[in-house]
Scaffold this active site. Structure first.
Site, PDB file in Angstrom:
ATOM      1  N   GLU A   1     -12.659  -4.006   1.010  1.00 46.97           N
ATOM      2  CA  GLU A   1     -13.339  -3.617   2.244  1.00 46.97           C
ATOM      3  C   GLU A   1     -13.389  -2.106   2.387  1.00 46.97           C
ATOM      4  O   GLU A   1     -14.407  -1.542   2.791  1.00 46.97           O
ATOM      5  CB  GLU A   1     -12.638  -4.241   3.447  1.00 46.97           C
TER       6      GLU A   1
ATOM      7  N   THR B   1      -6.450 -15.136 -11.554  1.00 49.61           N
ATOM      8  CA  THR B   1      -7.457 -14.309 -10.900  1.00 49.61           C
ATOM      9  C   THR B   1      -8.465 -15.193 -10.186  1.00 49.61           C
ATOM     10  O   THR B   1      -8.712 -16.329 -10.599  1.00 49.61           O
ATOM     11  CB  THR B   1      -8.185 -13.410 -11.922  1.00 49.61           C
TER      12      THR B   1
ATOM     13  N   ASP C   1      -0.207 -12.205 -11.653  1.00 46.37           N
ATOM     14  CA  ASP C   1      -1.428 -12.019 -10.887  1.00 46.37           C
ATOM     15  C   ASP C   1      -2.195 -10.847 -11.499  1.00 46.37           C
ATOM     16  O   ASP C   1      -1.600  -9.997 -12.160  1.00 46.37           O
ATOM     17  CB  ASP C   1      -1.066 -11.745  -9.424  1.00 46.37           C
ATOM     18  N   LYS C   2      -3.496 -10.811 -11.287  1.00 45.58           N
ATOM     19  CA  LYS C   2      -4.292  -9.709 -11.842  1.00 45.58           C
ATOM     20  C   LYS C   2      -4.354  -8.532 -10.874  1.00 45.58           C
ATOM     21  O   LYS C   2      -3.912  -7.431 -11.184  1.00 45.58           O
ATOM     22  CB  LYS C   2      -5.709 -10.172 -12.177  1.00 45.58           C
ATOM     23  N   THR C   3      -4.875  -8.776  -9.685  1.00 43.05           N
ATOM     24  CA  THR C   3      -5.102  -7.691  -8.733  1.00 43.05           C
ATOM     25  C   THR C   3      -3.781  -7.118  -8.249  1.00 43.05           C
ATOM     26  O   THR C   3      -2.929  -7.831  -7.733  1.00 43.05           O
ATOM     27  CB  THR C   3      -5.929  -8.195  -7.541  1.00 43.05           C
TER      28      THR C   3
END
Length: 687
Positions: A456, A634, A353-355
């Site tokens: 957020e 992503t 995964d990227k994040t």
């Protein structure tokens, strides 16, 4: 409390007991022996032991085979048992207040959790030590990410609960709570799932809805499978080859014995008398198995012991490896099992995964586009873009509630805020209202935000520094400070974000009584719902979005819509009816969301930077040199994904054959791959 489930044919779990280990005291011996005898050498020596108890063919004592076989099986079994040790159970408090083991908790029990305690059943939140019954939970055990979610519950009643049957959907929950003839909808915001950890909350009470194997976490757990490494498979092949060689030798010796018996054996009857009925062929048959026993040392059973010892030692080296020690969190590498260590050196593919994996998952507000004007870059008097490091940061001293850690360099945006540009104010008002962030103010003026996602948190912090400070929220209101003036907005509805909607909306009533819907989400999704009058602004904003994405920034589009009072009252009634339905609740709510989220007016877009982890480009470069194929997942726009690919060395400038497959269906993708195959002359199967 009374709990019941709809369309559920089986009974509730009697207890909260679960099994996460491979073995138990009764199944350990048979299961472990079954797994060990899948190794060819172990099965061979068991067969050899059977042969040695036959006196007609055995020339060695069975003891010579039993000792090494039992030793090998014992060493391997001890290692497997150590790897499979089950952690100790914890105690919880059940109402009326008494301590019980977690395994004894049943559906319908009301339990008390304390700070930092593991949630080991699916609970309906009833109350907590925090104002407005808020709780904070960490979901690392569920999704691998350390996010903090906040929940609230206003139910201080004695209701009946009806809910969906057990399922593996972690992102949704449907149910109703009935009290005094009135129904209240239940969703994920009221539920604490097994696998979460209670944080920053002294205590909370919850009603057990699902227990044991019926919890959502356990519904996602697959059956434990026996994993065999490539070394094990290779050793099996080698042992089979040795078997073939052994069988060949024994066959030659048996044939020689047959010829000797026919030609010379009769002359030795005095010294080697034959038993009645034995002929040369039968003697050769017995001789074959005798030589199998005599030559058993050809099969290297000790090889398995050596491999197990090497694996154990290798796991210690992993634990002791200083280059794998993370001093910041005092976390060394940990080999949780000794079975698969050697596979680390045989990895061919990495799926990442990227994040939060390649990136730090720490977001910073970098740029934005408001009403067709881009902010974030700084230019000199000749129109040349200046490097950010050479520009002074914006002074936010005019705002006593500003976050001192926030940095921004484009002074034009602050000037637009001070000049009370209506579009700029509406932009930051949306950021201050449309979110699920929780604010904590331990000291006067010192605000701390707890966000479901870092995106957020970054957006709300940016709005805070530019004069639109989110202060607090209740289930019915959101309080913000707009340029020094405190205002409270009535919270009427939250249209949740999910991976399908790719947007979030909030409906509020301003202190002046004006109804407004604020929406933020992926630009492609927002653009589909814009009013036709926004076409020119959309073209300009699209250019800015492409520019932001080309720099590797995460982008969101912002829009709003003023609502008619009479229409909203009708919509709200239908929304309440849909939210209390158990059948097709999700689809009915989606239809209502689609209905109200249309003809929006575009405000602009945001651009957030998520920096790479330290050493990611160098790591990927080294992995590429080892001929390891790397795949990165992503959800970013294509331009952002390409930029991240180059910045982390996944893509490199010297690559001449970089191509993009952008099909929207499996057949479109296959068709594009066929075209690429013809162009680049590679095998489609290998792709």
């Amino acid at each position: 409390f009374r709990c019941e489930q709809v369309k559920l044919k089986k009974c509730f779990a009697n207890t909260n007991a679960i099994k996460t280990s491979k073995y138990n005291p009764f199944t350990f011996l048979p299961l472990n022996l079954f797994e060990q005898f899948q190794r060819i050498a172990n099965a061979y020596f068991l067969f050899l032991l059977v042969l040695q108890v036959i006196p007609q063919i055995s020339s060695l004592s069975w003891f010579t085979t039993v000792v090494p076989l039992v030793l090998v099986l014992t060493v391997t079994a001890a290692k497997d048992a150590t790897d499979d040790i089950v952690s100790k159970c914890v105690l919880c408090t059940i109402s009326p207040l008494r301590s019980e083991k977690w395994m004894d908790v049943q559906v319908g029990d009301i339990i008390r959790l304390e700070n930092n305690q593991f949630v080991t059943a699916d609970l309906l939140l009833l109350s907590s030590s925090e104002p407005l019954n808020l709780v904070y939970i960490e979901t690392a055990e569920l999704d691998g990410l350390v996010y903090f979610f906040s929940f609230h519950s206003e139910y201080n009643l004695k209701p009946a609960v009806r809910c969906e049957p057990p399922n593996n959907r972690l992102d949704r929950f449907t149910g109703t709570l009935t009290y005094a003839g009135q129904k209240y909808p239940l969703d994920n915001e009221k539920i604490l799932l097994r696998g979460c950890t209670l944080r920053n909350t002294e205590w909370c009470f919850g009603l057990v809805l699902f227990a044991g194997p019926e919890t959502k976490l356990m519904q996602n757990s697959g059956k434990t499978t026996f994993k065999r490494t490539s070394i094990d498979r290779l050793m099996n092949v080698l042992v089979l080859c040795i078997f073939g060689f052994l069988a060949f030798m024994c066959t030659i010796l048996a044939i020689g014995n047959c010829f000797w018996e026919m030609n010379e054996g009769s002359q030795f009857m005095v010294f080697l008398p034959r038993q009645d009925g034995n002929n040369a062929a039968f003697s050769a048959f017995l001789t074959f198995w005798s030589y199998v026993i005599i030559l058993n040392t050809v099969v290297p059973i000790s090889l398995y012991v050596s491999v197990e010892i090497i694996r154990l030692g290798n796991s210690f080296y992993i634990d002791w490896d200083r280059k794998m020690y993370f001093s910041r969190y005092n976390t060394p590498a940990e080999a949780r099992t000794t079975t698969l260590n050697e596979e680390l050196g045989q990895i061919k593919y990495i799926f990442s995964d990227k994040t939060g994996t390649l990136t730090q998952n720490v977001m910073t507000f970098n740029k934005c586009s408001i009403n067709g004007k881009s902010y974030g870059d700084v230019y000199d008097y000749t129109g040349q873009r200046l490097e950010i490091t050479k520009v002074n940061t914006v002074d936010f001293s005019f705002n006593p509630l500003a976050d001192p850690r926030f940095m921004f360099h484009d002074h034009a945006l602050v000037e637009a805020v001070k000049l009370e540009d209506p579009e700029v104010h509406a932009f930051f008002r949306l950021l201050a209202l449309c979110h699920t962030v929780m604010a904590e103010e331990k000291k006067e003026g010192e605000l701390f935000y707890q966000a479901q996602s870092p995106d957020e948190g970054a957006l709300v912090t940016a709005a805070r520094n530019f004069g639109f400070v989110f202060r607090s929220r209740t289930p019915d209101s959101v309080s913000i400070v707009e340029m020094g003036e405190e205002r409270s907005y009535e919270l009427l509805a939250i249209l949740d974000f999910n991976n399908v909607r790719k947007r979030m909306s909030i409906i509020v009533r301003s202190p002046e009584g004006k109804l407004c819907l604020y929406c933020k989400g992926a630009d492609t999704i927002i653009y589909e719902r814009l009013h036709q009058s926004c076409s020119k602004l959309m073209d300009v904003t699209t250019e800015h979005l492409n520019e932001f994405a080309g720099e590797g920034l995460r982008t969101l589009a912002l829009a709003y819509k003023n609502l008619d009072e009479e229409y909203f009252n009708q919509w709200k009634q239908r929304h309440h009816e849909a939210s209390t339905e158990l059948d097709n609740q999700e689809s009915k709510l989606d239809e209502l969301y689609e209905e109200i989220e249309k003809d929006l007016l575009l405000l602009g877009a945001t651009a957030i930077e998520d920096k790479l982890q330290d050493g990611v480009p160098q790591t990927i470069e080294q992995l590429s040199k080892a001929n390891i194929k790397i795949w990165v997942l992503t959800g970013d726009k294509q331009e952002t994904a390409e930029n991240i690919g180059y910045s982390c060395n996944l893509l490199r400038e010297e690559m001449n054959d970089v191509f993009i497959v952008s099909g929207n269906s499996p057949e479109d993708v296959r068709q594009e791959l066929r075209s690429v195959k013809r162009l680049y002359h590679f095998s489609l199967d290998s792709t």
